[in-house]
Scaffold this motif. Sequence first.
Motif, PDB file in Angstrom:
ATOM      1  N   THR A 125       6.176   3.862 -67.053  1.00  0.00           N
ATOM      2  CA  THR A 125       7.068   4.986 -67.359  1.00  0.00           C
ATOM      3  C   THR A 125       6.659   6.236 -66.579  1.00  0.00           C
ATOM      4  O   THR A 125       5.523   6.369 -66.117  1.00  0.00           O
ATOM      5  CB  THR A 125       7.056   5.285 -68.853  1.00  0.00           C
ATOM      6  N   ASN A 126       7.605   7.139 -66.436  1.00  0.00           N
ATOM      7  CA  ASN A 126       7.367   8.435 -65.767  1.00  0.00           C
ATOM      8  C   ASN A 126       6.807   8.260 -64.356  1.00  0.00           C
ATOM      9  O   ASN A 126       6.059   9.116 -63.867  1.00  0.00           O
ATOM     10  CB  ASN A 126       6.422   9.307 -66.595  1.00  0.00           C
ATOM     11  N   ALA A 127       7.182   7.164 -63.713  1.00  0.00           N
ATOM     12  CA  ALA A 127       6.585   6.839 -62.417  1.00  0.00           C
ATOM     13  C   ALA A 127       7.663   6.628 -61.363  1.00  0.00           C
ATOM     14  O   ALA A 127       8.700   6.020 -61.626  1.00  0.00           O
ATOM     15  CB  ALA A 127       5.730   5.579 -62.540  1.00  0.00           C
ATOM     16  N   ASN A 128       7.372   7.125 -60.153  1.00  0.00           N
ATOM     17  CA  ASN A 128       8.234   6.840 -59.008  1.00  0.00           C
ATOM     18  C   ASN A 128       7.480   5.931 -58.039  1.00  0.00           C
ATOM     19  O   ASN A 128       6.428   5.369 -58.377  1.00  0.00           O
ATOM     20  CB  ASN A 128       8.715   8.134 -58.342  1.00  0.00           C
ATOM     21  N   HIS A 129       8.011   5.777 -56.842  1.00  0.00           N
ATOM     22  CA  HIS A 129       7.438   4.835 -55.872  1.00  0.00           C
ATOM     23  C   HIS A 129       6.032   5.234 -55.441  1.00  0.00           C
ATOM     24  O   HIS A 129       5.267   4.391 -54.955  1.00  0.00           O
ATOM     25  CB  HIS A 129       8.368   4.767 -54.662  1.00  0.00           C
ATOM     26  N   PHE A 130       5.685   6.483 -55.614  1.00  0.00           N
ATOM     27  CA  PHE A 130       4.374   6.984 -55.203  1.00  0.00           C
ATOM     28  C   PHE A 130       3.520   7.355 -56.411  1.00  0.00           C
ATOM     29  O   PHE A 130       2.738   8.304 -56.370  1.00  0.00           O
ATOM     30  CB  PHE A 130       4.537   8.193 -54.275  1.00  0.00           C
ATOM     31  N   VAL A 131       3.618   6.571 -57.478  1.00  0.00           N
ATOM     32  CA  VAL A 131       2.847   6.864 -58.683  1.00  0.00           C
ATOM     33  C   VAL A 131       1.348   6.851 -58.398  1.00  0.00           C
ATOM     34  O   VAL A 131       0.587   7.595 -59.022  1.00  0.00           O
ATOM     35  CB  VAL A 131       3.208   5.864 -59.811  1.00  0.00           C
ATOM     36  N   HIS A 132       0.910   6.043 -57.460  1.00  0.00           N
ATOM     37  CA  HIS A 132      -0.514   6.002 -57.140  1.00  0.00           C
ATOM     38  C   HIS A 132      -0.983   7.322 -56.526  1.00  0.00           C
ATOM     39  O   HIS A 132      -2.178   7.632 -56.557  1.00  0.00           O
ATOM     40  CB  HIS A 132      -0.834   4.843 -56.193  1.00  0.00           C
ATOM     41  N   HIS A 133      -0.047   8.100 -55.995  1.00  0.00           N
ATOM     42  CA  HIS A 133      -0.364   9.437 -55.483  1.00  0.00           C
ATOM     43  C   HIS A 133      -0.201  10.497 -56.566  1.00  0.00           C
ATOM     44  O   HIS A 133      -1.060  11.372 -56.733  1.00  0.00           O
ATOM     45  CB  HIS A 133       0.547   9.761 -54.288  1.00  0.00           C
ATOM     46  N   ASP A 134       0.906  10.419 -57.310  1.00  0.00           N
ATOM     47  CA  ASP A 134       1.237  11.478 -58.268  1.00  0.00           C
ATOM     48  C   ASP A 134       0.483  11.354 -59.591  1.00  0.00           C
ATOM     49  O   ASP A 134       0.160  12.368 -60.217  1.00  0.00           O
ATOM     50  CB  ASP A 134       2.741  11.464 -58.563  1.00  0.00           C
ATOM     51  N   ALA A 135       0.236  10.135 -60.038  1.00  0.00           N
ATOM     52  CA  ALA A 135      -0.443   9.909 -61.324  1.00  0.00           C
ATOM     53  C   ALA A 135      -1.455   8.775 -61.151  1.00  0.00           C
ATOM     54  O   ALA A 135      -1.294   7.691 -61.728  1.00  0.00           O
ATOM     55  CB  ALA A 135       0.574   9.585 -62.411  1.00  0.00           C
TER      56      ALA A 135
END
Length: 341
Positions: free
Chosen positions: A317-327
């Motif tokens: 949840t609350n994740a986009n394609h770059f979740v490893h960068h953003d979260a």
Amino acid sequence: MIVATIDAEGTQYAFTDSGPIHGQDYKTLLMFHGTIFNRESFEPLVPSFNKQGIRVINVSRRGYGETFEHSASDIANLAEGRDEFLKVLARDVANLLIWVLDNLGPFEEHSLSMLSWSMGTSTTLSLLGQRDIVSPETYARIGRYLEKLVLHDSSLTAFGFDIPTFEGLYNPFLDRSFPTIQEYSDNINMYLSLYFDHPDLQSRQPSGVNFSRNGTRPTMARMTPEYIARVMESKAAATGADAGAVPYPPIQRMLREQANTALFNPDLVLPSVTIATIGCMHTSWFLLWAFIELERRHKEFIERGVKVRPITFVELTNANHFVHHDAPEDFVGCVAKVIKD
């Protein structure tokens, strides 16, 4: 960084290895990046994975970093959609795993996993989908150690799925309104880094997915020029050496057949290897529809009584394609749970 010669022809793969985690049983994760974004995208995650008891081997795919480039014949095979291109990848992945087992061990049995992001999934699936290029002896050795394959926000094209044609769908790959190749490419990367609000994902219906170009908070806009210069490499894409950057119709058949062989086949290779696919719930339709379609097909085959590879579907949840960068902590926690379960 390690540069390993993985076969008798002198093929070299580059990767980093965080090393054994002393004082505890640990898992090992080989990570494969996507198109244009190189292995440096994952390097900041390594300390967090180590804290979770996971050793990381972070691999540069063909044509990236110090890993060997594809040959001219490989590139020609890809452009024409010939399976030989995928067989090269399957042989490479198998040989790399054997090199790791021979040189970086010892490893506990069933302690290795692989993770691929976006179109990088076409590389990892090749091990399971190009069965005639890997020897039974090599498969048997790998099967003692490889336990899981984690597919992180994979693209439709990685599975050879059809591109939907729903009304109002915006496809950045078909948007030719930009005057230069650079602007065209920048638009794709910016689009894929947006956050999209989807009206009803639980319905798993087209009406529940946002197929428009209307997203917010692009991750790319928050990356510094210095960071972008470190994590982005365009040579493989620009030379037609990456399946994520070549025209889709010619390569769709071979990717579809590879995915079907790897996932929906009564006679699976490495049958003990299971799949976990992570779907980012605010990613673009190009990734999210792959998650939905894979889930639909998996259920359909099971209902028909067809033997399939076990697949777990994980919603982040609350994740986009770059979740490893953003979260990054959310992402690492999700992957760690998948690997250890």
